[in-house]
Scaffold this active site. Structure first.
Site, mmCIF file in Angstrom:
data_model
loop_
_atom_site.group_PDB
_atom_site.id
_atom_site.type_symbol
_atom_site.label_atom_id
_atom_site.label_comp_id
_atom_site.label_asym_id
_atom_site.label_seq_id
_atom_site.Cartn_x
_atom_site.Cartn_y
_atom_site.Cartn_z
ATOM 1 N N PRO A 39 0.791 -1.236 0.000
ATOM 2 C CA PRO A 39 0.000 0.000 0.000
ATOM 3 C C PRO A 39 0.821 1.284 0.000
ATOM 4 O O PRO A 39 0.248 2.360 -0.131
ATOM 5 C CB PRO A 39 -0.811 -0.122 1.291
ATOM 6 C CG PRO A 39 0.020 -0.989 2.165
ATOM 7 C CD PRO A 39 0.748 -1.942 1.276
ATOM 8 N N ASP B 208 2.977 1.535 -11.590
ATOM 9 C CA ASP B 208 1.710 2.270 -11.538
ATOM 10 C C ASP B 208 1.919 3.657 -10.958
ATOM 11 O O ASP B 208 2.905 3.922 -10.293
ATOM 12 C CB ASP B 208 0.740 1.540 -10.599
ATOM 13 C CG ASP B 208 0.168 0.305 -11.254
ATOM 14 O OD1 ASP B 208 0.355 0.157 -12.460
ATOM 15 O OD2 ASP B 208 -0.461 -0.485 -10.535
ATOM 16 N N LYS C 82 -2.008 4.924 -14.681
ATOM 17 C CA LYS C 82 -3.333 5.078 -15.281
ATOM 18 C C LYS C 82 -4.191 5.854 -14.290
ATOM 19 O O LYS C 82 -4.318 5.491 -13.148
ATOM 20 C CB LYS C 82 -3.970 3.717 -15.549
ATOM 21 C CG LYS C 82 -3.228 2.940 -16.607
ATOM 22 C CD LYS C 82 -4.109 1.884 -17.239
ATOM 23 C CE LYS C 82 -4.527 0.851 -16.213
ATOM 24 N NZ LYS C 82 -5.625 0.029 -16.718
ATOM 25 N N GLY D 152 0.585 -1.360 -7.346
ATOM 26 C CA GLY D 152 0.245 -0.979 -5.978
ATOM 27 C C GLY D 152 -0.515 -2.125 -5.318
ATOM 28 O O GLY D 152 -1.239 -2.866 -5.980
ATOM 29 N N ASP E 46 -1.727 -5.500 -3.986
ATOM 30 C CA ASP E 46 -1.513 -6.867 -4.445
ATOM 31 C C ASP E 46 -1.679 -6.921 -5.962
ATOM 32 O O ASP E 46 -2.462 -6.167 -6.546
ATOM 33 C CB ASP E 46 -2.515 -7.812 -3.765
ATOM 34 C CG ASP E 46 -2.298 -9.246 -4.210
ATOM 35 O OD1 ASP E 46 -1.121 -9.630 -4.383
ATOM 36 O OD2 ASP E 46 -3.283 -9.976 -4.392
ATOM 37 N N ALA F 237 -4.668 -3.021 -0.343
ATOM 38 C CA ALA F 237 -5.126 -1.840 0.391
ATOM 39 C C ALA F 237 -6.151 -2.200 1.475
ATOM 40 O O ALA F 237 -6.192 -1.554 2.526
ATOM 41 C CB ALA F 237 -5.723 -0.831 -0.591
ATOM 42 N N MET G 275 -11.401 2.078 -5.336
ATOM 43 C CA MET G 275 -11.783 3.094 -6.330
ATOM 44 C C MET G 275 -13.214 3.571 -6.079
ATOM 45 O O MET G 275 -13.997 3.734 -7.010
ATOM 46 C CB MET G 275 -11.644 2.524 -7.756
ATOM 47 C CG MET G 275 -10.218 2.170 -8.090
ATOM 48 S SD MET G 275 -10.038 1.284 -9.643
ATOM 49 C CE MET G 275 -10.368 -0.397 -9.124
HETATM 50 N N1 SAH Z 1 -3.929 -3.670 -6.508
HETATM 51 C C1 SAH Z 1 -4.291 -2.646 -5.556
HETATM 52 C C2 SAH Z 1 -5.577 -1.970 -5.929
HETATM 53 C C3 SAH Z 1 -5.532 -1.215 -7.196
HETATM 54 S S1 SAH Z 1 -6.987 -0.333 -7.499
HETATM 55 C C4 SAH Z 1 -4.366 -3.247 -4.174
HETATM 56 O O1 SAH Z 1 -4.323 -4.463 -4.052
HETATM 57 O O2 SAH Z 1 -4.443 -2.503 -3.197
HETATM 58 C C5 SAH Z 1 -6.610 1.272 -6.847
HETATM 59 C C6 SAH Z 1 -7.389 1.535 -5.604
HETATM 60 O O3 SAH Z 1 -6.790 0.863 -4.503
HETATM 61 C C7 SAH Z 1 -7.450 2.983 -5.175
HETATM 62 O O4 SAH Z 1 -8.455 3.688 -5.880
HETATM 63 C C8 SAH Z 1 -7.792 2.853 -3.720
HETATM 64 O O5 SAH Z 1 -9.151 2.589 -3.545
HETATM 65 C C9 SAH Z 1 -7.030 1.604 -3.333
HETATM 66 N N2 SAH Z 1 -5.718 1.910 -2.730
HETATM 67 C C10 SAH Z 1 -4.514 1.618 -3.204
HETATM 68 N N3 SAH Z 1 -3.554 2.011 -2.347
HETATM 69 C C11 SAH Z 1 -4.185 2.556 -1.312
HETATM 70 C C12 SAH Z 1 -3.743 3.158 -0.092
HETATM 71 N N4 SAH Z 1 -2.437 3.260 0.217
HETATM 72 N N5 SAH Z 1 -4.683 3.619 0.756
HETATM 73 C C13 SAH Z 1 -5.982 3.510 0.471
HETATM 74 N N6 SAH Z 1 -6.448 2.965 -0.643
HETATM 75 C C14 SAH Z 1 -5.573 2.493 -1.537
#
Ligand code: SAH
Length: 459
Positions: A225, A248, A270, A301, A303, A332, A383
């Site tokens: 995260p 990303d 993106k 970002g 997983d 996240a 999101m």
């Molecule tokens: N693969 C990522 C998600 C990608 S989609 C994962 O597993 O976390 C992108 C969304 O993830 C963002 O719009 C937000 O909702 C969430 N996100 C990613 N990093 C975050 C963080 N540090 N804090 C809060 N939400 C996060």
């Protein structure tokens, strides 16, 4: 582009210049850097020109230019600063088929001379098609400051070493070697002189020849995260070894700083709703660099397997027969639950937790709202920031309690982390007031554990 820049070979060529005043002197200063034989036609030459002639740097003819003088010339300069005379020089050149330049007359010239940054054999030519000489000068002084004076020497030594470097296999191995030389080893060694640089180059080649050849590979790596300490050891090692990192938008700087200095780091960010690289562009980037023989890390970002378009990218690799591996990361939802001091599943409360998205390719995403609306359920919405009002409407419509706890965690795990603790009824307004700017995860059915986040609840 009306004027097309090219580099003219001046070895064993003759360049003809008519004129003996200031404009002639300025042009000659440049022309004398070339290997051409320079013939100057001037009845009353400046004393600098006579000096250069006496020093054998140019050939001075104290008479007017005639058509015969242009036979086999490579270029002709009209630098008399007298319109009639310059036009006559240009006409003679045209008749002889010799490209001509009239000093300070873009329209009347067949070619123009650019501003030059000279680190021979490296030269940078700057042209503005006469639009902005001031701009050309600004760019030139910027480049002069930026390109080390020893760059020319580095390039010369490197050029002489090219055959030696052919001991390395063509392609990436050889490119890596040259990159190492020009970025790291060369600039360090050149301060000690040419002999030292030569020795450093030989040692560097030996080092690169010893490097075991690695097969091209792409690793899809979850970066977690944001907090670099939440990287897995494997992610850290792969980032450290990568030749190319395609990441990303969400990947924080401290994580990217773990990359080697030589690594190529590409932002394939993106935006949620905004303009961006298409998924096809990203697939193509991954394929291109992996096929090229690189160790590629596709850094995502959280997983790799949660809302990360992993399948598209794997399929692109499979289509090209590329070797790949997947390294999971902390998603996240896990980081956000940790921030609340809560668990995503809890004995006696919920035996399942859902990961859903606030929007998909069609717009706001649809879900089994009746199930999400039930008391005790926990749903992590990725999101979901912009979908707050839509979510609220759907859930209430399907019987959700208006006081259902909702927590929005922004920048989970980062120093800038904020927790917004609210209820379904208050969600859109509370979110608007908090003016969230970072990535945020919405957790339905979870409030922060009281003692855990007392001060953050003040938000
Ligand atoms: N693969 C990522 C998600 C990608 S989609 C994962 O597993 O976390 C992108 C969304 O993830 C963002 O719009 C937000 O909702 C969430 N996100 C990613 N990093 C975050 C963080 N540090 N804090 C809060 N939400 C996060």
């Amino acid at each position: 582009m009306r004027h097309y820049p090219v580099y003219l070979d001046t070895r064993a060529k003759r360049i003809v210049l008519s004129g003996g005043g200031e404009a002639a002197v300025a042009k000659l200063r440049l022309l004398m850097k070339t290997e051409a034989e320079i013939h100057v036609f001037a009845e009353a030459p400046d004393s600098l020109i006579t000096d250069w002639s006496e020093a054998g740097r140019i050939t001075l003819l104290r008479r007017a230019l005639t058509p015969l003088d242009l036979t086999d010339a490579a270029l002709a300069y009209a630098a008399d600063e007298e319109p009639g005379r310059d036009a006559a020089t240009a006409a003679m050149a045209r008749a002889a088929g010799v490209p001509h330049n009239i000093v300070d007359d873009l329209q009347g010239s067949a070619f123009i001379t650019p501003a030059i940054v000279d680190r021979d054999p490296v030269t940078v030519a700057i042209g503005t098609e006469g639009a902005a000489p001031v701009l050309a000068r600004l760019i030139k002084s910027d480049l002069e400051a930026r390109l080390s004076p020893s760059l020319g020497a580095l390039a010369r030594i490197g050029k002489a070493f090219r055959t030696m470097a052919e001991a390395l296999p063509m392609g990436r191995a050889r490119r890596d070697f040259w990159r190492d030389y020009y970025e790291r080893t060369g600039p360090r060694a050149i301060a000690g002189g040419e002999a030292e640089t030569q020795a450093a180059l030989e040692a560097l080649l030996e080092e690169h020849l010893q490097r075991p050849a690695r097969a091209a590979h792409v690793a899809f790596v979850g970066a977690g995260p944001g907090d670099p300490e939440l990287l897995t050891l494997k992610a850290r090692r792969l980032i450290d070894e990568a030749d190319v990192i395609i990441h990303d938008r969400l990947i924080a700087k401290p994580i990217l700083e773990l990359a080697r200095r030589e690594a190529l780091v590409i932002n394939a960010g993106k935006e949620g709703f905004g303009p961006s690289l298409t998924q096809e562009d990203i697939n193509a980037l991954i394929v291109e660099h992996t096929r090229d023989g690189a160790q590629v890390v596709r850094l995502k970002g959280g997983d790799t397997a949660v809302f990360a378009r992993l399948d598209d990218e794997i399929e692109a690799c499979e289509a090209h027969g590329l070797s790949y591996s997947v390294v999971p990361g902390i998603t996240a939802a896990s980081a956000s639950a940790a921030a609340l001091g809560q668990s995503l599943t809890k004995r006696g409360r919920n035996t399942e937790a859902r990961l859903v998205t606030g929007h998909d390719m069609q717009g706001y995403a649809d879900h089994d709202w009746a199930r999400l609306a039930r008391t005790g359920e926990v749903t992590a919405i990725y999101m979901g920031k912009r979908a707050a009002r839509f979510l609220q409407g759907r859930l209430i419509m399907h019987g959700a309690a208006p006081n259902m706890p909702v927590s929005v965690v922004e920048n989970a795990s980062l120093p800038s982390q904020r927790i917004l603790a609210t209820t379904l009824a208050q969600l859109p307004q509370a979110q608007a007031e908090a003016a969230l700017t970072g990535p945020a995860l919405t957790l339905l059915g979870l409030a922060p554990r009281q003692q855990h986040t007392k001060e953050e609840r003040a938000l």
